[in-house]
Design a protein around this motif. Sequence first.
Motif, PDB file in Angstrom:
ATOM      1  N   VAL A 141       0.566  -1.327   0.126  1.00 30.24           N
ATOM      2  CA  VAL A 141      -0.113  -0.283  -0.251  1.00 30.24           C
ATOM      3  C   VAL A 141       1.260   1.246  -0.229  1.00 30.24           C
ATOM      4  O   VAL A 141       0.690   2.019  -0.787  1.00 30.24           O
ATOM      5  N   ILE A 142       1.674   1.135   0.604  1.00 25.41           N
ATOM      6  CA  ILE A 142       3.041   2.292   0.624  1.00 25.41           C
ATOM      7  C   ILE A 142       3.112   2.596  -0.261  1.00 25.41           C
ATOM      8  O   ILE A 142       3.819   4.019  -0.424  1.00 25.41           O
ATOM      9  N   VAL A 143       4.198   1.912  -0.722  1.00 27.15           N
ATOM     10  CA  VAL A 143       5.370   1.985  -2.087  1.00 27.15           C
ATOM     11  C   VAL A 143       4.192   2.006  -3.535  1.00 27.15           C
ATOM     12  O   VAL A 143       4.081   3.155  -4.126  1.00 27.15           O
ATOM     13  N   THR A 144       2.732   1.894  -3.181  1.00 31.09           N
ATOM     14  CA  THR A 144       1.722   2.489  -4.367  1.00 31.09           C
ATOM     15  C   THR A 144       1.406   3.249  -3.839  1.00 31.09           C
ATOM     16  O   THR A 144       1.489   4.275  -5.381  1.00 31.09           O
ATOM     17  N   VAL A 145       0.904   3.996  -2.863  1.00 29.10           N
ATOM     18  CA  VAL A 145       0.982   5.246  -2.880  1.00 29.10           C
ATOM     19  C   VAL A 145       2.159   6.089  -3.008  1.00 29.10           C
ATOM     20  O   VAL A 145       2.147   7.125  -3.752  1.00 29.10           O
ATOM     21  N   ALA A 146       3.288   5.816  -2.994  1.00 26.25           N
ATOM     22  CA  ALA A 146       4.299   6.733  -3.511  1.00 26.25           C
ATOM     23  C   ALA A 146       4.620   6.566  -4.766  1.00 26.25           C
ATOM     24  O   ALA A 146       5.188   7.419  -5.246  1.00 26.25           O
ATOM     25  N   VAL A 147       4.994   5.931  -5.520  1.00 29.43           N
ATOM     26  CA  VAL A 147       4.218   5.736  -6.771  1.00 29.43           C
ATOM     27  C   VAL A 147       3.558   6.575  -7.547  1.00 29.43           C
ATOM     28  O   VAL A 147       3.586   6.881  -8.710  1.00 29.43           O
ATOM     29  N   ASN A 148       1.773   6.341  -6.523  1.00 31.33           N
ATOM     30  CA  ASN A 148       1.354   7.253  -7.769  1.00 31.33           C
ATOM     31  C   ASN A 148       1.431   8.717  -6.980  1.00 31.33           C
ATOM     32  O   ASN A 148       1.661   9.242  -8.082  1.00 31.33           O
ATOM     33  N   LEU A 149       2.158   8.963  -6.140  1.00 29.50           N
ATOM     34  CA  LEU A 149       2.323  10.513  -5.695  1.00 29.50           C
ATOM     35  C   LEU A 149       4.119  10.800  -7.042  1.00 29.50           C
ATOM     36  O   LEU A 149       3.951  11.797  -7.350  1.00 29.50           O
ATOM     37  N   MET A 150       4.556  10.289  -7.721  1.00 25.52           N
ATOM     38  CA  MET A 150       5.667  10.070  -8.165  1.00 25.52           C
ATOM     39  C   MET A 150       5.102  10.909  -9.309  1.00 25.52           C
ATOM     40  O   MET A 150       4.804  11.316 -10.504  1.00 25.52           O
ATOM     41  N   SER A 151       4.443   9.507  -9.763  1.00 25.32           N
ATOM     42  CA  SER A 151       3.347   9.615 -11.385  1.00 25.32           C
ATOM     43  C   SER A 151       3.064  11.616 -11.341  1.00 25.32           C
ATOM     44  O   SER A 151       2.980  11.696 -12.720  1.00 25.32           O
ATOM     45  N   ALA A 152       2.348  11.584 -10.380  1.00 23.50           N
ATOM     46  CA  ALA A 152       1.852  12.690 -10.538  1.00 23.50           C
ATOM     47  C   ALA A 152       2.725  14.082  -9.843  1.00 23.50           C
ATOM     48  O   ALA A 152       2.362  15.297 -11.238  1.00 23.50           O
ATOM     49  N   ALA A 153       3.496  13.951  -9.445  1.00 25.37           N
ATOM     50  CA  ALA A 153       4.371  14.525  -9.719  1.00 25.37           C
ATOM     51  C   ALA A 153       5.052  15.426 -10.807  1.00 25.37           C
ATOM     52  O   ALA A 153       5.538  16.640 -11.965  1.00 25.37           O
ATOM     53  N   ALA A 154       5.964  13.824 -11.620  1.00 24.86           N
ATOM     54  CA  ALA A 154       6.596  13.878 -12.931  1.00 24.86           C
ATOM     55  C   ALA A 154       4.811  14.919 -14.172  1.00 24.86           C
ATOM     56  O   ALA A 154       5.738  15.403 -14.664  1.00 24.86           O
ATOM     57  N   VAL A 155       3.976  14.485 -13.764  1.00 21.86           N
ATOM     58  CA  VAL A 155       3.191  14.883 -14.729  1.00 21.86           C
ATOM     59  C   VAL A 155       3.469  16.500 -14.380  1.00 21.86           C
ATOM     60  O   VAL A 155       3.391  17.713 -15.534  1.00 21.86           O
TER      61      VAL A 155
END
Length: 137
Positions: A45-59
């Motif tokens: 769950v933590i890794v999934t949230v982190a990856v979503n934050l990373m993806s949104a930040a990249a956009v």
Amino acid sequence: MSDTSPEGSPAAAESPAAAESPAAAESPDFDAMTRDIAEVPAVEVIVTVAVNLMSAAAVKLGLTEEGDKYKDLDEARKLVHALAGLLDASATEISSFHAAPLRDGLKSLQLAFREASIVPDEPGQGPGEKYTGPVYG
């Protein structure tokens, strides 16, 4: 009372599945979702949230194919800061196997933010640097 529905078809002929509206058929089954999430380890769950934050930040940093179309540095700052806080708070909970690539991604986003900024923040004042320390390009 009549055995027919307002449309004139026999009400008794309707199956329970047919009586269900299309909206009800498409609505999520929250009990099943709860059971599913209960089976997911916290690290995932933590890794999934982190990856979503990373993806949104990249956009929001304009690092996608669309480039500047969705670029918004104010939003990117918030996302990078939240990612840094999550990684800082979960550092002792997730293994270095999971944490190392997330930290690398965070640093890349912090550097991209610094490069994208017209007036770069002072070292230690950029997004997430409260948690990671200064990031130098």
